[in-house]
Design a protein around this motif. Structure first.
Motif, PDB file in Angstrom:
ATOM      1  N   GLN A  68       0.827  -1.208   0.000  1.00 39.28           N
ATOM      2  CA  GLN A  68       0.000   0.000   0.000  1.00 39.28           C
ATOM      3  C   GLN A  68       0.860   1.256   0.000  1.00 39.28           C
ATOM      4  O   GLN A  68       0.535   2.234  -0.675  1.00 39.28           O
ATOM      5  CB  GLN A  68      -0.941  -0.010   1.204  1.00 39.28           C
ATOM      6  CG  GLN A  68      -2.025  -1.046   1.108  1.00 39.28           C
ATOM      7  CD  GLN A  68      -2.833  -1.169   2.393  1.00 39.28           C
ATOM      8  OE1 GLN A  68      -2.476  -0.629   3.434  1.00 39.28           O
ATOM      9  NE2 GLN A  68      -3.936  -1.892   2.313  1.00 39.28           N
ATOM     10  N   GLN A  70       3.839   1.526  -1.307  1.00 41.21           N
ATOM     11  CA  GLN A  70       4.388   1.648  -2.655  1.00 41.21           C
ATOM     12  C   GLN A  70       3.340   2.188  -3.626  1.00 41.21           C
ATOM     13  O   GLN A  70       3.651   2.999  -4.497  1.00 41.21           O
ATOM     14  CB  GLN A  70       4.927   0.302  -3.163  1.00 41.21           C
ATOM     15  CG  GLN A  70       6.131  -0.192  -2.417  1.00 41.21           C
ATOM     16  CD  GLN A  70       7.362   0.682  -2.628  1.00 41.21           C
ATOM     17  OE1 GLN A  70       7.297   1.804  -3.103  1.00 41.21           O
ATOM     18  NE2 GLN A  70       8.507   0.162  -2.264  1.00 41.21           N
ATOM     19  N   GLN A  71       2.096   1.734  -3.472  1.00 41.39           N
ATOM     20  CA  GLN A  71       1.017   2.227  -4.329  1.00 41.39           C
ATOM     21  C   GLN A  71       0.797   3.720  -4.116  1.00 41.39           C
ATOM     22  O   GLN A  71       0.610   4.463  -5.076  1.00 41.39           O
ATOM     23  CB  GLN A  71      -0.289   1.486  -4.039  1.00 41.39           C
ATOM     24  CG  GLN A  71      -0.500   0.273  -4.873  1.00 41.39           C
ATOM     25  CD  GLN A  71      -1.929  -0.233  -4.761  1.00 41.39           C
ATOM     26  OE1 GLN A  71      -2.542  -0.183  -3.696  1.00 41.39           O
ATOM     27  NE2 GLN A  71      -2.463  -0.711  -5.861  1.00 41.39           N
ATOM     28  N   ARG A  72       0.821   4.154  -2.869  1.00 46.55           N
ATOM     29  CA  ARG A  72       0.627   5.583  -2.585  1.00 46.55           C
ATOM     30  C   ARG A  72       1.780   6.417  -3.141  1.00 46.55           C
ATOM     31  O   ARG A  72       1.560   7.506  -3.660  1.00 46.55           O
ATOM     32  CB  ARG A  72       0.459   5.821  -1.096  1.00 46.55           C
ATOM     33  CG  ARG A  72      -0.898   5.338  -0.613  1.00 46.55           C
ATOM     34  CD  ARG A  72      -1.246   5.886   0.744  1.00 46.55           C
ATOM     35  NE  ARG A  72      -2.494   5.329   1.195  1.00 46.55           N
ATOM     36  CZ  ARG A  72      -3.687   5.853   0.949  1.00 46.55           C
ATOM     37  NH1 ARG A  72      -3.775   6.965   0.264  1.00 46.55           N
ATOM     38  NH2 ARG A  72      -4.780   5.286   1.388  1.00 46.55           N
ATOM     39  N   PHE A  75       1.159   6.695  -6.815  1.00 49.60           N
ATOM     40  CA  PHE A  75       0.053   7.628  -7.039  1.00 49.60           C
ATOM     41  C   PHE A  75       0.515   9.069  -6.870  1.00 49.60           C
ATOM     42  O   PHE A  75       0.196   9.929  -7.697  1.00 49.60           O
ATOM     43  CB  PHE A  75      -1.098   7.314  -6.078  1.00 49.60           C
ATOM     44  CG  PHE A  75      -2.224   8.310  -6.133  1.00 49.60           C
ATOM     45  CD1 PHE A  75      -2.977   8.470  -7.274  1.00 49.60           C
ATOM     46  CD2 PHE A  75      -2.530   9.086  -5.029  1.00 49.60           C
ATOM     47  CE1 PHE A  75      -4.019   9.380  -7.326  1.00 49.60           C
ATOM     48  CE2 PHE A  75      -3.564   9.994  -5.062  1.00 49.60           C
ATOM     49  CZ  PHE A  75      -4.319  10.146  -6.220  1.00 49.60           C
ATOM     50  N   SER A 145      -6.414   3.812  -8.055  1.00 45.66           N
ATOM     51  CA  SER A 145      -6.087   2.421  -7.758  1.00 45.66           C
ATOM     52  C   SER A 145      -6.991   1.472  -8.540  1.00 45.66           C
ATOM     53  O   SER A 145      -6.518   0.480  -9.106  1.00 45.66           O
ATOM     54  CB  SER A 145      -6.211   2.175  -6.256  1.00 45.66           C
ATOM     55  OG  SER A 145      -5.840   0.866  -5.937  1.00 45.66           O
ATOM     56  N   HIS A 148      -5.975   1.608 -12.155  1.00 44.57           N
ATOM     57  CA  HIS A 148      -4.685   0.932 -12.290  1.00 44.57           C
ATOM     58  C   HIS A 148      -4.890  -0.588 -12.284  1.00 44.57           C
ATOM     59  O   HIS A 148      -4.273  -1.298 -13.083  1.00 44.57           O
ATOM     60  CB  HIS A 148      -3.767   1.377 -11.149  1.00 44.57           C
ATOM     61  CG  HIS A 148      -2.360   0.966 -11.307  1.00 44.57           C
ATOM     62  ND1 HIS A 148      -1.521   1.493 -12.270  1.00 44.57           N
ATOM     63  CD2 HIS A 148      -1.624   0.055 -10.629  1.00 44.57           C
ATOM     64  CE1 HIS A 148      -0.348   0.931 -12.176  1.00 44.57           C
ATOM     65  NE2 HIS A 148      -0.372   0.054 -11.191  1.00 44.57           N
ATOM     66  N   GLN A 149      -5.744  -1.081 -11.395  1.00 46.15           N
ATOM     67  CA  GLN A 149      -6.016  -2.527 -11.323  1.00 46.15           C
ATOM     68  C   GLN A 149      -6.723  -3.009 -12.586  1.00 46.15           C
ATOM     69  O   GLN A 149      -6.425  -4.096 -13.090  1.00 46.15           O
ATOM     70  CB  GLN A 149      -6.873  -2.846 -10.095  1.00 46.15           C
ATOM     71  CG  GLN A 149      -6.119  -2.768  -8.790  1.00 46.15           C
ATOM     72  CD  GLN A 149      -5.055  -3.842  -8.703  1.00 46.15           C
ATOM     73  OE1 GLN A 149      -3.982  -3.703  -9.264  1.00 46.15           O
ATOM     74  NE2 GLN A 149      -5.363  -4.901  -8.014  1.00 46.15           N
TER      75      GLN A 149
END
Length: 167
Positions: A68, A70-72, A75, A145, A148-149
């Motif tokens: 999470q 890394q995702q932030r 983003f 997100s 992206h998914q």
């Protein structure tokens, strides 16, 4: 609690223990590049009487949290790149009108209105880009997100489909 109490009387809550151990580990690990093997973590957990199952669950939760984070970060960098692109477009667009105003009128007059009119939305965009907390940020992150998914899923399906066609 004072420092003069005998050691047998001292007692700590679970949160206090976590904070004390965290500080002790931070002080001991002077070398930031030092890494621990999984076996060493298991030994530490055993000494603290932590069940291996609890350790595995904690490691899985930690991995989810790291994903999470890394995702932030991805983003946030996406939002900054998007803002930088918009800022570049704004600069080129308004630079052209200021140059045109200088050439045609001998000064800067009407191009300032365009500069201000276009600058207002850019200012709001900058505010939203660098506002990294709050409900709007969370909603934008969730939307990014999901998109992206979806892109990742479509890419995976298309890759499998193309591989199947080539075989």
């Amino acid at each position: 609690m004072t420092a003069f109490e005998p050691q047998s009387i001292r007692s700590y809550s679970q949160e206090d223990v976590q904070q004390i151990l965290h500080l002790a580990i931070a002080r001991q690990a002077d070398d930031k590049d030092k890494e621990f093997s999984y076996e060493q973590i298991l030994e530490i957990a055993a000494e603290l009487e932590i069940a291996p199952e609890s350790l595995k669950l904690a490691e899985r939760d930690w991995l989810v949290q790291q994903g999470q984070v890394q995702q932030r970060k991805a983003f946030d960098s996406y939002r900054i790149r998007k803002f930088q692109k918009r800022l570049g477009n704004y600069t080129i667009f308004n630079g052209f009108f200021i140059l045109l105003d200088l050439i045609t009128g001998g000064g800067i007059s009407w191009s300032l209105y365009i500069l201000l009119f276009c600058g207002l939305p850019l200012g709001f965009d900058g505010w939203n880009t660098f506002q990294m907390k709050g409900e709007e940020y969370e909603m934008a992150f969730q939307k990014w997100s999901r998109n992206h998914q979806i892109k990742k899923t479509i890419s995976t399906v298309l890759n499998k489909w193309f591989k199947a066609l080539q075989a």
